[in-house]
Design an enzyme around this catalytic site. Structure first.
Site, short mmCIF file in Angstrom:
data_model
loop_
_atom_site.label_atom_id
_atom_site.label_comp_id
_atom_site.label_asym_id
_atom_site.label_seq_id
_atom_site.Cartn_x
_atom_site.Cartn_y
_atom_site.Cartn_z
N ASN A 69 -56.78 7.93 21.73
CA ASN A 69 -56.48 7.07 22.87
C ASN A 69 -55.49 7.86 23.72
OD1 ASN A 69 -55.67 5.28 24.78
ND2 ASN A 69 -55.29 3.58 23.36
N GLU A 74 -63.30 8.87 22.37
CA GLU A 74 -62.20 8.36 23.21
C GLU A 74 -62.16 6.84 23.08
OE1 GLU A 74 -62.92 9.18 27.37
OE2 GLU A 74 -61.48 7.64 27.99
N LEU A 117 -57.65 0.34 24.11
CA LEU A 117 -57.50 -1.07 23.73
C LEU A 117 -58.12 -1.97 24.79
CD1 LEU A 117 -53.86 -0.35 22.82
CD2 LEU A 117 -55.35 -1.47 21.17
N SER A 118 -57.80 -1.66 26.06
CA SER A 118 -58.30 -2.49 27.15
C SER A 118 -59.62 -1.91 27.67
CB SER A 118 -57.26 -2.52 28.28
OG SER A 118 -57.11 -1.22 28.84
N ARG A 136 -60.45 -2.49 35.17
CA ARG A 136 -59.06 -2.56 35.63
C ARG A 136 -58.90 -1.83 36.97
NH1 ARG A 136 -55.13 -1.11 30.89
NH2 ARG A 136 -53.64 -1.95 32.41
N HIS A 178 -56.56 9.60 32.52
CA HIS A 178 -56.99 9.56 33.91
C HIS A 178 -56.70 10.85 34.68
CE1 HIS A 178 -57.44 5.49 32.60
NE2 HIS A 178 -56.13 5.33 32.44
N ASN A 214 -46.70 5.93 25.62
CA ASN A 214 -46.36 4.50 25.75
C ASN A 214 -47.00 3.62 24.68
OD1 ASN A 214 -44.77 4.85 28.18
ND2 ASN A 214 -46.72 5.22 29.23
N ARG A 234 -45.16 -4.04 24.86
CA ARG A 234 -45.60 -3.52 26.15
C ARG A 234 -46.77 -4.35 26.68
NH1 ARG A 234 -49.59 1.62 26.80
NH2 ARG A 234 -49.61 1.63 29.08
N TYR A 285 -52.41 -5.50 26.14
CA TYR A 285 -52.57 -4.65 24.96
C TYR A 285 -52.39 -5.39 23.63
CZ TYR A 285 -52.31 -1.06 28.54
OH TYR A 285 -52.55 -0.29 29.65
C1 DQA Z 1 -55.06 2.53 27.56
C2 DQA Z 1 -55.51 2.34 29.01
C3 DQA Z 1 -54.77 3.32 29.92
O1 DQA Z 1 -55.18 3.14 31.26
C4 DQA Z 1 -53.28 3.06 29.85
O2 DQA Z 1 -52.59 4.02 30.63
C5 DQA Z 1 -52.76 3.03 28.46
C6 DQA Z 1 -53.56 2.40 27.41
C7 DQA Z 1 -55.69 1.47 26.63
O3 DQA Z 1 -55.64 1.67 25.41
O4 DQA Z 1 -56.23 0.45 27.08
O5 DQA Z 1 -51.64 3.43 28.20
O6 DQA Z 1 -55.50 3.79 27.12
#
Ligand code: DQA
Length: 286
Positions: A74, A98, A101-102, A107, A80, A11, A18, A23
Site C-alpha cells: 500500500n 498494489e 484501504l479506500s 475519491r 500517486h 501515514n 487518521r 480508513y
Molecule cells: C491509501 C489511499 C491514498 O490515496 C492515501 O494517500 C493513503 C491511503 C488507502 O489505503 O486507501 O494514504 O493508499
C-alpha cells in the site's frame, strides 16, 4: 509462494486515528495481526514493514530481491506520484499487488492516478483491511497459475489436463471446498472430474441452476449466498457461496469451472480473474 513482504507507506502508522471515516478505526498493528490470522491457512510467512520515507520503502523493495516471493504494497500517497517506487518495483520484478484501504477510483481526481499499478499484477482497493487479504490471495493465485502452466507442459491429453487443474485449484485455496469441471455435451453440462463430496448433479441441463446459467448467459457468475439465489440447485447443505467460470475454446463454451465454498461470500474479483486465467489456459490447449 513462501514469503510475502507487506509494505505500508506513509501515514499508515497513524491508522486508527487518521481519518477513521475513510480508513477505519483499526490501528496498523491490529491490521497486521488480522492479515496474518486471515491468511494463516496458506502457510505463508508474512513480513510487515511501514515507513514514512520514500527511500526506506525503496530500500525495502531492493532487499526483497532474492529473499521474498511476493509483495503486497500500500504505497499510500506515494501511489500517486512516486516514480522512484514504481522503478524499484519494476527493477526487482517480484510479483506485486498494489492495495488500498479506500477505493481510490471514487475519491479526489489526484487519487485516481496510480503510477504504481502498471508494474503490479493488480490493484485492489475499497475493502478496508480485507484489501490486504485479497492482495495475498491474488499473489497465491498468480503462483498457482504459474504452477498450472508449468505442469500442463508435461500433459498429453485433456483428461490429464482437467484432473491436474482441479487438483491444483483444490490444493491452493482451502476456501474452494468443492472444485469441479463440467463439459458441455449437447444441451447438458456433464461433470467431468471434481474434488470434494460427491455431487448428485452430474448432468445439468443448460439454463438450469447457477452452472447452467453461466453457460446460458455466457459469463462468470459469483453467488455470495447460494441460499438467497433461487437458481441454486442444492447439492450440499454445507455450501454457502459459489463461482462458475465458463471455459471457451475458439469462442465456443466447452465447459466450466464450478467451485463451491462452505463459507459465505468468499469469491471476489481476484478469484474471478484468477479462474478466468485458468479457463483461458484450458481453452488454449483444447
Ligand atoms: C491509501 C489511499 C491514498 O490515496 C492515501 O494517500 C493513503 C491511503 C488507502 O489505503 O486507501 O494514504 O493508499
Amino acid at each position: 509462494m513462501k514469503i510475502i513482504d507487506v509494505i505500508h507507506g506513509p501515514n499508515l502508522n497513524l491508522l486508527g486515528s487518521r481519518e477513521p471515516e475513510i480508513y477505519g478505526t483499526d490501528a496498523l498493528e491490529p491490521i497486521n495481526a488480522y492479515i496474518a490470522e486471515k491468511t494463516a491457512e496458506y502457510g505463508i510467512e508474512l513480513h510487515f514493514f511501514q515507513s514514512n520515507y520514500e527511500g526506506a520503502i525503496i530500500e525495502r523493495i531492493h532487499a526483497a530481491r532474492g529473499t521474498v516471493d511476493g509483495i503486497v504494497i500500500n504505497p499510500a500517497a506515494y501511489t500517486h506520484y512516486s516514480i522512484a517506487i514504481r522503478d524499484a518495483l519494476a527493477a526487482v520484478a517480484i510479483p506485486t499487488v498494489e492495495v488500498h484501504l479506500s477505493d481510490i477510483s471514487q475519491r479526489e481526481d489526484f487519487r485516481k492516478i496510480s503510477v504504481i499499478s502498471d508494474v503490479c499484477l493488480r490493484q485492489i482497493g475499497g475493502f478496508g483491511k480485507d484489501s490486504y487479504i485479497f492482495g495475498v490471495e491474488a499473489l497465491i493465485g498468480h503462483s498457482a497459475l504459474g504452477r498450472i502452466k508449468n505442469e500442463l507442459k508435461a500433459v498429453n491429453n485433456r483428461e490429464e489436463m482437467l484432473i491436474k487443474i482441479v487438483n491444483i485449484l483444490h490444493a491452493t485455496f482451502p476456501k474452494y471446498d468443492w472444485t469441479g469441471i463440467y463439459l458441455v455435451e449437447g444441451e447438458e453440462l456433464v461433470l467431468h472430474n471434481f474434488h470434494g463430496a460427491p455431487s448428485p448433479h452430474t448432468r445439468i441441463p443448460i439454463g438450469q441452476g447457477i452452472c447452467g446459467a453461466a453457460v446460458a448467459e455466457n459469463e462468470t457468475i459469483i453467488v455470495p449466498d447460494v441460499n438467497a439465489d433461487n437458481r441454486y440447485l442444492a447439492c450440499s447443505i454445507e455450501t454457502k457461496s459459489e463461482i462458475v467460470v465458463p471455459i471457451y475454446a475458439n469462442d465456443d463454451i466447452i465447459g466450466e469451472i464450478d467451485i463451491d465454498s462452505h463459507r459465505l461470500d468468499v469469491f471476489k474479483n481476484h478469484d474471478r480473474q484468477f479462474l478466468e486465467e485458468v479457463a483461458l489456459e484450458i481453452g488454449a490447449r483444447w
